[in-house]
Each structure stands twice: as C-alpha cells, then as structure tokens.
Design an enzyme around this catalytic site. Structure first.
Site, short mmCIF file in Angstrom:
data_model
loop_
_atom_site.label_atom_id
_atom_site.label_comp_id
_atom_site.label_asym_id
_atom_site.label_seq_id
_atom_site.Cartn_x
_atom_site.Cartn_y
_atom_site.Cartn_z
N TYR A 28 0.85 -1.19 0.00
CA TYR A 28 0.00 0.00 0.00
C TYR A 28 0.90 1.24 0.00
O TYR A 28 0.79 2.12 0.87
CB TYR A 28 -0.97 -0.02 1.20
CG TYR A 28 -2.31 0.55 0.81
CD1 TYR A 28 -3.13 -0.12 -0.10
CD2 TYR A 28 -2.76 1.77 1.32
CE1 TYR A 28 -4.35 0.41 -0.50
CE2 TYR A 28 -3.98 2.30 0.93
CZ TYR A 28 -4.77 1.62 0.03
OH TYR A 28 -5.97 2.14 -0.35
N HIS A 43 7.16 5.94 0.86
CA HIS A 43 7.85 4.80 0.24
C HIS A 43 8.52 5.21 -1.07
O HIS A 43 9.63 4.80 -1.37
CB HIS A 43 6.85 3.67 -0.07
CG HIS A 43 6.24 3.05 1.14
ND1 HIS A 43 4.89 3.12 1.40
CD2 HIS A 43 6.78 2.34 2.15
CE1 HIS A 43 4.63 2.48 2.53
NE2 HIS A 43 5.76 1.99 3.01
N GLY A 73 11.38 4.15 6.68
CA GLY A 73 10.83 5.45 7.04
C GLY A 73 11.19 5.76 8.49
O GLY A 73 11.49 4.86 9.27
N LYS A 113 9.11 7.44 10.55
CA LYS A 113 7.87 7.82 11.22
C LYS A 113 7.77 7.16 12.60
O LYS A 113 7.35 7.77 13.57
CB LYS A 113 6.70 7.36 10.33
CG LYS A 113 5.41 8.09 10.53
CD LYS A 113 4.39 7.59 9.53
CE LYS A 113 4.28 6.09 9.58
NZ LYS A 113 3.44 5.43 8.64
N ASP A 114 8.17 5.89 12.66
CA ASP A 114 8.07 5.15 13.92
C ASP A 114 9.47 5.05 14.53
O ASP A 114 10.25 4.15 14.19
CB ASP A 114 7.48 3.77 13.64
CG ASP A 114 7.18 3.02 14.92
OD1 ASP A 114 7.81 3.32 15.96
OD2 ASP A 114 6.31 2.13 14.89
#
Ligand code: PAF
Length: 168
Positions: free
Chosen positions: A32, A37, A147, A149-150
């Site tokens: 997704y 990405h 990424g 983000k986390d």
C-alpha cells in the site's frame, strides 16, 4: 522488473547480482505504497545498482486487537509504483512461505523494547524484529531504507542491522 514470491529465487538473484559486484538496496514495506515509500525507493535507486522492495503484510506484528485481515492491500498499484520508480525486484511472499508450518524461531530483544513501549506491544516488536531479520537474510542488501515515522521501530531495526553486520 522481477516479481518473486519465492525465497530461493529472490536469494539466488541477489547473490548473482552481488557476484557481479553490483550493490543492492532494500526497501522493506507492507505494501500500500505512499509518497514516503516512493522517496525511499528514489533514494535507494540513486545509491545502488539494484533495488529490491519487499511487499509483505507481516501477520506476526499484529496484536490480538489489530486486524491483519483488513490491513489495506493493492499489489497491482504497488507494482506500478515500483516499476515507475525503477525497482529491479519485488519480493512478495505468501505468509506460508515466510512462516511455514514448522516455523518456531523468533528474534526478540529483552532490553530495548521494554524501555520503549515493548511491554504494551510485545507482538509488534517481536514481529518486526523477526520479519526484518528474515528479510535481511533473504535479501543480503548493502543498504536498507526505512521510514523514520516510527522512531521506536527504527531503534530496534538499527540493533538488528548491527547484529547482522556482526554475524556476516
Ligand atoms: O514499517 C513497516 O512497514 C513494517 O513494520 C516493516 C518494517 C516493513 C516490517 O514489516
């Protein structure tokens, strides 16, 4: 662009590239694909001769109240994004391929995840560590792109990467 569901085919292809002296970048994803990405793929494309993207919704990192079945999936769209981004190989295994019926070994850490939120999300951390370790062995890339983000996930992945570097 090669699309492979097979561990052996993927590993053999990556080994062949390495034998030819080519560098390989890996972008691990659960599919997704979005703009984040795309920018990882773009960077991997610039920095490596060959780029692999893994698309695998990892059931092991879902907790009992998180729904693996309804996690969004659109492989045709993901393939198109990869093709447009100049990806050389997509590794897209079935769950049974990654976790066969005799699967019984996990990768876990007993310090860092508890200092983060590992205590409240044990399945998530164990699942991420296990799948990322498996991916690193299937696709022994020179560089991997995640990424940011986390931040907690990133912290454990940095440790796995260190572990793999020591093993090799
Ligand atoms: O961040 C993700 O997309 C996933 O947790 C990862 C690192 C691909 C492992 O399944």
């Amino acid at each position: 662009m090669i699309i492979s569901e097979s561990i052996k085919e993927t590993r053999d292809q990556v080994k062949e590239w390495k034998k030819q002296g080519l560098s390989v970048g890996l972008v691990p994803t659960m599919g997704y694909l979005h703009d984040g990405h795309k920018s990882l793929i773009e960077r991997a494309r610039k920095e490596n001769d060959k780029v692999c993207v893994s698309v695998f919704v990892n059931p092991m990192q879902f907790g009992p109240n998180e729904d693996f079945d309804t996690y969004p999936r659109d492989f045709d769209r993901d393939s198109k994004i990869c093709e447009d981004g100049g990806v050389d190989l997509i590794f897209h295994p079935e769950v049974e391929t990654m976790y066969g019926e005799n699967f019984s070994s996990y990768v876990d850490m007993h310090t860092l995840p508890d200092n983060l939120c590992g205590a409240s999300r044990p399945a998530f951390f164990r699942g991420v560590q296990t799948v990322v370790s498996k991916l690193f062995h299937i696709i022994p890339a020179d560089k991997a792109y995640f990424g940011q983000k986390d931040a907690q996930q990133l912290a454990i992945i940095r440790r796995i990467w260190y572990l793999i570097l020591i093993l090799i």
